[in-house]
Design a protein around this motif. Structure first.
Motif, PDB file in Angstrom:
ATOM      1  N   PRO A  60       0.833  -1.207   0.000  1.00  0.00           N
ATOM      2  CA  PRO A  60       0.000   0.000   0.000  1.00  0.00           C
ATOM      3  C   PRO A  60       0.865   1.254   0.000  1.00  0.00           C
ATOM      4  O   PRO A  60       1.932   1.289   0.637  1.00  0.00           O
ATOM      5  CB  PRO A  60      -0.789  -0.117   1.302  1.00  0.00           C
ATOM      6  CG  PRO A  60       0.080  -0.936   2.196  1.00  0.00           C
ATOM      7  CD  PRO A  60       0.815  -1.894   1.296  1.00  0.00           C
ATOM      8  N   VAL A  61       0.446   2.254  -0.737  1.00  0.00           N
ATOM      9  CA  VAL A  61       1.085   3.568  -0.671  1.00  0.00           C
ATOM     10  C   VAL A  61       0.384   4.318   0.454  1.00  0.00           C
ATOM     11  O   VAL A  61      -0.782   4.707   0.320  1.00  0.00           O
ATOM     12  CB  VAL A  61       0.957   4.317  -2.011  1.00  0.00           C
ATOM     13  CG1 VAL A  61       1.592   5.697  -1.906  1.00  0.00           C
ATOM     14  CG2 VAL A  61       1.597   3.493  -3.132  1.00  0.00           C
ATOM     15  N   GLU A  89      -4.232   3.435  -2.922  1.00  0.00           N
ATOM     16  CA  GLU A  89      -3.214   3.307  -3.970  1.00  0.00           C
ATOM     17  C   GLU A  89      -2.311   2.143  -3.599  1.00  0.00           C
ATOM     18  O   GLU A  89      -1.886   2.022  -2.448  1.00  0.00           O
ATOM     19  CB  GLU A  89      -2.411   4.593  -4.090  1.00  0.00           C
ATOM     20  CG  GLU A  89      -1.409   4.592  -5.244  1.00  0.00           C
ATOM     21  CD  GLU A  89      -0.670   5.913  -5.373  1.00  0.00           C
ATOM     22  OE1 GLU A  89       0.308   5.967  -6.160  1.00  0.00           O
ATOM     23  OE2 GLU A  89      -1.063   6.887  -4.687  1.00  0.00           O
ATOM     24  N   THR A  90      -2.032   1.288  -4.575  1.00  0.00           N
ATOM     25  CA  THR A  90      -1.278   0.063  -4.328  1.00  0.00           C
ATOM     26  C   THR A  90      -0.250  -0.157  -5.428  1.00  0.00           C
ATOM     27  O   THR A  90      -0.560   0.016  -6.614  1.00  0.00           O
ATOM     28  CB  THR A  90      -2.221  -1.159  -4.278  1.00  0.00           C
ATOM     29  OG1 THR A  90      -3.248  -0.935  -3.311  1.00  0.00           O
ATOM     30  CG2 THR A  90      -1.472  -2.431  -3.929  1.00  0.00           C
ATOM     31  N   THR A  91       0.963  -0.531  -5.034  1.00  0.00           N
ATOM     32  CA  THR A  91       1.952  -1.008  -6.001  1.00  0.00           C
ATOM     33  C   THR A  91       2.069  -2.512  -5.850  1.00  0.00           C
ATOM     34  O   THR A  91       1.798  -3.064  -4.771  1.00  0.00           O
ATOM     35  CB  THR A  91       3.318  -0.349  -5.784  1.00  0.00           C
ATOM     36  OG1 THR A  91       3.822  -0.713  -4.496  1.00  0.00           O
ATOM     37  CG2 THR A  91       3.203   1.169  -5.879  1.00  0.00           C
ATOM     38  N   ALA A 140       0.259  -2.381   9.521  1.00  0.00           N
ATOM     39  CA  ALA A 140      -0.613  -2.830   8.436  1.00  0.00           C
ATOM     40  C   ALA A 140      -0.432  -2.021   7.163  1.00  0.00           C
ATOM     41  O   ALA A 140      -0.614  -2.541   6.057  1.00  0.00           O
ATOM     42  CB  ALA A 140      -2.078  -2.777   8.881  1.00  0.00           C
ATOM     43  N   VAL A 141      -0.078  -0.736   7.279  1.00  0.00           N
ATOM     44  CA  VAL A 141       0.009   0.107   6.087  1.00  0.00           C
ATOM     45  C   VAL A 141       1.446   0.405   5.683  1.00  0.00           C
ATOM     46  O   VAL A 141       1.668   1.090   4.682  1.00  0.00           O
ATOM     47  CB  VAL A 141      -0.759   1.434   6.283  1.00  0.00           C
ATOM     48  CG1 VAL A 141      -2.206   1.157   6.621  1.00  0.00           C
ATOM     49  CG2 VAL A 141      -0.122   2.305   7.346  1.00  0.00           C
ATOM     50  N   GLY A 153      -3.237  -2.686   1.069  1.00  0.00           N
ATOM     51  CA  GLY A 153      -3.145  -2.841  -0.380  1.00  0.00           C
ATOM     52  C   GLY A 153      -4.369  -3.527  -0.955  1.00  0.00           C
ATOM     53  O   GLY A 153      -5.047  -4.312  -0.291  1.00  0.00           O
ATOM     54  N   HIS A 154      -4.670  -3.223  -2.208  1.00  0.00           N
ATOM     55  CA  HIS A 154      -5.814  -3.811  -2.912  1.00  0.00           C
ATOM     56  C   HIS A 154      -5.301  -4.834  -3.922  1.00  0.00           C
ATOM     57  O   HIS A 154      -4.431  -4.524  -4.736  1.00  0.00           O
ATOM     58  CB  HIS A 154      -6.602  -2.719  -3.634  1.00  0.00           C
ATOM     59  CG  HIS A 154      -7.961  -3.155  -4.074  1.00  0.00           C
ATOM     60  ND1 HIS A 154      -8.156  -3.998  -5.142  1.00  0.00           N
ATOM     61  CD2 HIS A 154      -9.199  -2.880  -3.575  1.00  0.00           C
ATOM     62  CE1 HIS A 154      -9.449  -4.216  -5.288  1.00  0.00           C
ATOM     63  NE2 HIS A 154     -10.106  -3.547  -4.348  1.00  0.00           N
TER      64      HIS A 154
END
Length: 558
Positions: free
Chosen positions: A96-97, A286-288, A218-219, A124-125
């Motif tokens: 996750p960003v 936003e996810t990388t 978690a983030v 993250g997604h």
């Protein structure tokens, strides 16, 4: 020859044939699987050279190649992709960003913005690289729809195109196995998507100062998930998911005419509490992601009966473990340090033992009369990351999906004490129950009920994904009883769980006084063989018990 090469050579060629059961057609015979073979496999798979067999690692690749070599040596037919033993599992490391995860409650001067990593978690997604949604919020209790129990959090509310907010957990109106299933995030996500929601918020009663302790972790870290091609369909519909601390939960109820605390009390009392919250929320994520592939390892023994050979009994054991800690003893994979000088979580009991037993079960079948139904042996990837290898295989099998009639799963038989009972999770739900009891009795072993219902073990191993495909399944584990008073009343199992589980001391020749009893592994393997043989040779395939929730819910379309 280096140490690893010597280890490989010894493990591949020092295995002992199970001659006691060779060419036996007698259904009354009891197999005698050599404990030396169990030991050879465990010592290889749990060797330091494999560095804990974590998903995506070279150590896991070595383990997968070892199992494929054993399949070939045993004589199993390749049953993976493209005529080989390997079946790809497309996965991803998603990150996750932190700055891209936002949640704003309300609009204008009264808006409340939560801080990602403090009083907010937006992880993250698995599918969408980024998303932004603005929608009204509807509170839906526990987020569950259970008409068979006369309970439905979605009754009387419209969540189409809206964001749902719900509590964790599940109402105490069902057996523990089903409750474990219903309170899973994936179950609630699927339910929300089925009702048309576009996002979800899980509410917590934990104050922000305490919530921040795990919100930051978690983030700020990465996690492994199936790649988008294999992800659950609900993900694409639910564009953003969040967890919020107490202060955020209270703010969501500001315009509802009641309070967060009041609905929490009502829900605890079993009273319906679902309602529109009359508030709008804007959420972004936003996810990388980095894609990679691990392999399940798949081999088959074809059935001998022309009328039954197209039916397949699937035997599984997860091959991965959780890798290593960093120099400070910290791990993002769950490896917990109990040895400052050893960074490797080798996973001898979890689950080199199950993998070894599966291999020797296959060898014993090849040395005895061919089963009537076909047997499929699958060494599974990424169980420790969320049952990912089994999820992908169950939903993208290398054999016809409707041909799989049963699953027998092996995960962490705790063979560090002499056991006199086994636990067969899921056995009471189908005709696999009596089969398991008969097999155990042949070895002088009892079958006991789940001794740890609070641990939710029924949904925490790979058989669960076969259950989700409507396939009767059983997950075998050593029980709490022992003829040795040192280990009776659960001391053997709980001693391992409390001292060695997911720690560096889960290894052969541990310095932490954990002794693997390979003869107990052989005894467990004999039981596993007898269960699989009866399933394979019965005139009829296993069936769900009448009225069973999982059979009715997942098995209706088979």
């Amino acid at each position: 020859m280096n140490t690893f090469a010597r280890l490989a050579a010894a493990s591949l060629f020092a295995l002992i044939p199970a001659t006691a059961c060779a060419q036996s057609a007698d259904e009354d015979f009891v197999p005698d699987i050599p404990s030396e073979n169990i030991e050879a496999h465990i010592r290889f798979l749990a060797h330091d050279a494999l560095a804990g067999r974590a998903a995506g690692s070279d150590g896991y690749d070595i383990a997968a190649n070892y199992v494929a070599s054993q399949y070939r040596l045993i004589g199993l037919e390749p049953a993976g992709d493209n005529g080989g033993y390997f079946a790809e599992v497309p996965m991803q490391v998603m990150t996750p960003v932190a700055s891209g995860g936002t949640l704003v409650i309300g609009e204008g001067d009264d808006a409340v913005a939560l801080q990602n990593g403090f009083d907010l978690i937006i992880a993250g997604h698995p599918v969408l690289d980024e998303a932004s949604i603005t929608a009204e919020v509807v509170f839906v209790g526990y987020g569950l729809s259970l008409p068979h129990h006369g309970y439905d959090d979605y009754e009387g509310v419209d969540v189409e195109g809206r964001i749902v907010a719900y509590f964790g957990g599940a109402p105490d109106i069902m057996p523990s196995d089903e409750r474990s299933h219903q309170q899973r995030t994936s179950t609630k996500r699927e339910t929300a998507a089925r009702h048309g929601a576009i996002g979800y918020i899980q509410l917590s009663g934990t104050a922000a100062e305490q919530y921040a302790r795990f919100a930051e972790r978690a983030v700020s870290g990465s996690s492994i998930a199936l790649a988008p091609v294999g992800a659950e369909p609900a993900y694409s519909d639910l564009q953003v998911g969040a967890g919020v601390a107490l202060e955020g939960a209270q703010a969501l109820f500001a315009n509802s005419g009641t309070t967060f605390e009041d609905v929490a009390d009502r829900l605890q009392a079993g009273e319906p509490a679902s309602m529109p919250l009359n508030i709008t929320v804007t959420m972004t994520q936003e996810t990388t992601r980095d894609l990679f592939v691990d392999n399940n390892v798949v081999g088959m023994i074809p059935g001998s009966d022309p009328e039954l050979a197209d039916e397949i009994v699937v035997l599984t054991a997860h091959l991965d473990h959780i890798g290593v800690t960093d120099a400070e003893g910290v791990s993002t994979t769950g490896c917990r340090s109990n040895n400052e000088e050893d960074r490797i979580c080798n996973g001898a009991v979890d689950n080199a033992s199950g993998s070894a037993i599966m291999l020797e079960t296959a060898r014993t079948f090849m040395q005895s009369e061919a089963p009537r139904r076909s047997l499929l042996f699958v060494a599974l990837a990424a169980e420790e990351q969320g049952l990912l290898g089994s999820e992908y295989f169950a939903f993208h099998p290398t054999v016809p999906a409707d041909a799989m009639v049963a699953n027998v799963n092996l995960d962490m038989p705790v063979i560090v004490y002499e056991f006199s009972d086994v636990v067969a999770f899921g056995a009471e739900r189908s005709s696999l129950g009596p089969i398991t009891q008969r097999a155990a009795a042949r070895m002088g072993i009892e079958v006991s009920p789940d001794p740890l219902p609070e641990q939710n073990l029924f949904i925490r191993s790979d058989h669960y994904n076969f259950v989700r495909r409507g396939i009767p399944s059983v997950f075998l584990m050593t029980g709490f009883s022992s003829p040795d008073p040192r280990w009776d009343e659960g001391e053997g199992f709980m001693g391992f769980l409390n001292t060695h589980y997911h720690r560096q001391s889960d290894e052969p020749d541990s310095d932490e006084e954990m002794v693997i009893l390979y003869e107990q592994g052989a005894k467990f393997a004999n039981i596993n063989f007898l269960i699989a043989r009866e399933i394979a040779n019965n005139d009829t395939a296993p069936t769900w018990n009448e009225g069973d929730f999982f059979g009715d819910f997942y098995g209706a379309d088979r």
